[in-house]
Design a protein around this motif. Sequence first.
Motif, PDB file in Angstrom:
ATOM      1  N   UNK A   1     -89.248  19.010 -15.179  1.00 46.33           N
ATOM      2  CA  UNK A   1     -90.386  17.882 -14.222  1.00 46.33           C
ATOM      3  C   UNK A   1     -90.175  16.875 -14.508  1.00 46.33           C
ATOM      4  N   UNK A   2     -89.807  16.153 -15.896  1.00 44.17           N
ATOM      5  CA  UNK A   2     -89.950  14.745 -15.596  1.00 44.17           C
ATOM      6  C   UNK A   2     -89.648  13.634 -14.977  1.00 44.17           C
ATOM      7  N   UNK A   3     -88.396  14.441 -14.208  1.00 42.16           N
ATOM      8  CA  UNK A   3     -87.452  13.288 -13.119  1.00 42.16           C
ATOM      9  C   UNK A   3     -87.609  13.531 -12.017  1.00 42.16           C
ATOM     10  N   UNK A   4     -89.130  14.233 -11.620  1.00 45.48           N
ATOM     11  CA  UNK A   4     -89.940  14.183 -10.119  1.00 45.48           C
ATOM     12  C   UNK A   4     -91.193  13.196 -10.559  1.00 45.48           C
ATOM     13  N   UNK A   5     -91.376  12.945 -11.969  1.00 48.64           N
ATOM     14  CA  UNK A   5     -92.717  11.995 -12.108  1.00 48.64           C
ATOM     15  C   UNK A   5     -92.100  10.325 -12.659  1.00 48.64           C
ATOM     16  N   UNK A   6     -90.872  10.577 -13.505  1.00 49.58           N
ATOM     17  CA  UNK A   6     -90.564   8.746 -13.234  1.00 49.58           C
ATOM     18  C   UNK A   6     -90.590   8.327 -12.297  1.00 49.58           C
ATOM     19  N   UNK A   7     -90.877   7.378 -12.501  1.00 48.48           N
ATOM     20  CA  UNK A   7     -91.244   6.270 -11.678  1.00 48.48           C
ATOM     21  C   UNK A   7     -90.459   5.061 -12.401  1.00 48.48           C
TER      22      UNK A   7
ATOM     23  N   UNK B   1     -91.738   2.684 -15.309  1.00 52.07           N
ATOM     24  CA  UNK B   1     -92.397   3.071 -16.456  1.00 52.07           C
ATOM     25  C   UNK B   1     -92.464   3.757 -17.526  1.00 52.07           C
ATOM     26  N   UNK B   2     -94.108   3.371 -18.622  1.00 48.32           N
ATOM     27  CA  UNK B   2     -93.617   2.931 -19.695  1.00 48.32           C
ATOM     28  C   UNK B   2     -92.938   4.763 -20.740  1.00 48.32           C
ATOM     29  N   UNK B   3     -92.687   4.511 -22.166  1.00 49.63           N
ATOM     30  CA  UNK B   3     -92.728   5.295 -22.454  1.00 49.63           C
ATOM     31  C   UNK B   3     -94.110   6.499 -22.822  1.00 49.63           C
ATOM     32  N   UNK B   4     -95.010   5.702 -23.158  1.00 51.68           N
ATOM     33  CA  UNK B   4     -96.009   6.213 -23.521  1.00 51.68           C
ATOM     34  C   UNK B   4     -97.058   7.342 -22.505  1.00 51.68           C
ATOM     35  N   UNK B   5     -96.506   6.308 -21.498  1.00 51.84           N
ATOM     36  CA  UNK B   5     -97.264   7.404 -19.591  1.00 51.84           C
ATOM     37  C   UNK B   5     -95.961   9.071 -19.560  1.00 51.84           C
ATOM     38  N   UNK B   6     -94.475   8.759 -20.165  1.00 53.27           N
ATOM     39  CA  UNK B   6     -93.833  10.012 -19.823  1.00 53.27           C
ATOM     40  C   UNK B   6     -94.478  11.248 -20.615  1.00 53.27           C
ATOM     41  N   UNK B   7     -95.052  10.281 -22.632  1.00 55.49           N
ATOM     42  CA  UNK B   7     -95.481  11.006 -22.956  1.00 55.49           C
ATOM     43  C   UNK B   7     -96.506  12.259 -22.953  1.00 55.49           C
ATOM     44  N   UNK B   8     -97.304  11.521 -22.018  1.00 57.09           N
ATOM     45  CA  UNK B   8     -98.559  11.916 -21.338  1.00 57.09           C
ATOM     46  C   UNK B   8     -98.756  12.700 -19.906  1.00 57.09           C
ATOM     47  N   UNK B   9     -97.297  12.791 -19.692  1.00 57.79           N
ATOM     48  CA  UNK B   9     -97.115  13.867 -18.648  1.00 57.79           C
ATOM     49  C   UNK B   9     -96.267  15.011 -19.094  1.00 57.79           C
TER      50      UNK B   9
END
Length: 240
Positions: A96-102, A105-113
């Motif tokens: 699912x992360x490829x759908x949310x990655x922009x 976008x920082x690593x912190x946001x990706x960890x939060x998601x």
Amino acid sequence: MTVSADWTWWRVALAGMRDALSLPAWVVGFGLIGVGSLARDVGYPVEVAVLSTMLVWAGPSQVIFFASIAAGAAWSAIAIAVGFASLRFLPMTVAILPLLRRPGQGVGMQLLLAHYVAVTAWTEGLRRLPHVPPPQRVAYFLGFANTCMATSSVGTFLGYYLIGALPIPFAAGLLCLTPIFFLASLTAGLRHRGDVAAIVLGLALAPICDRFIGGGFDLIVAGLIAGSIAFALRPKKAAP
């Protein structure tokens, strides 16, 4: 709900909240009522039960946590057991992360998601996010997932105090809501014959592997076989 590319961040998040409250949040919220009851049975305060929902965000892992405490297991063993039980979220997160990655976008946001990736958020996210404009997906997902988590926290709180007033069959049935909704969401999101094969073979092989393999490896073997066949049946991408 249709999301427009010119909507503000808050309006998109509210759309995610409304979609969650249309059914998914209630299903996962009722499903975690049993966690509150289990926390009460082992003598932990309601605050710990609710905090476990917000931090662990996985019903089976929470059940393992409180049941292991009740059995007197060592904290190191509990941590390992919860960690292994949560490994199932790794492929979900990767999907699912490829759908949310922009861009940017920082690593912190990706960890939060990644923290919000659970069964309901994953199945509904895969089904809904492709129809949301890419710049709006993070806001939509956070609105959706936070609503599910808030409803689940309330369900855990209520279960802590009310589970004794519920008939045992009804209380046990609540725990089955999430897997039932999970299967329904997967069915609603079928896209090609590979998806159909994965679900049909998974349902067919699960009882067979349980009968002849068991030992906790039955679902792993069933998933590997069904998933491999489904992967082979997926539509081939056209060559560039």
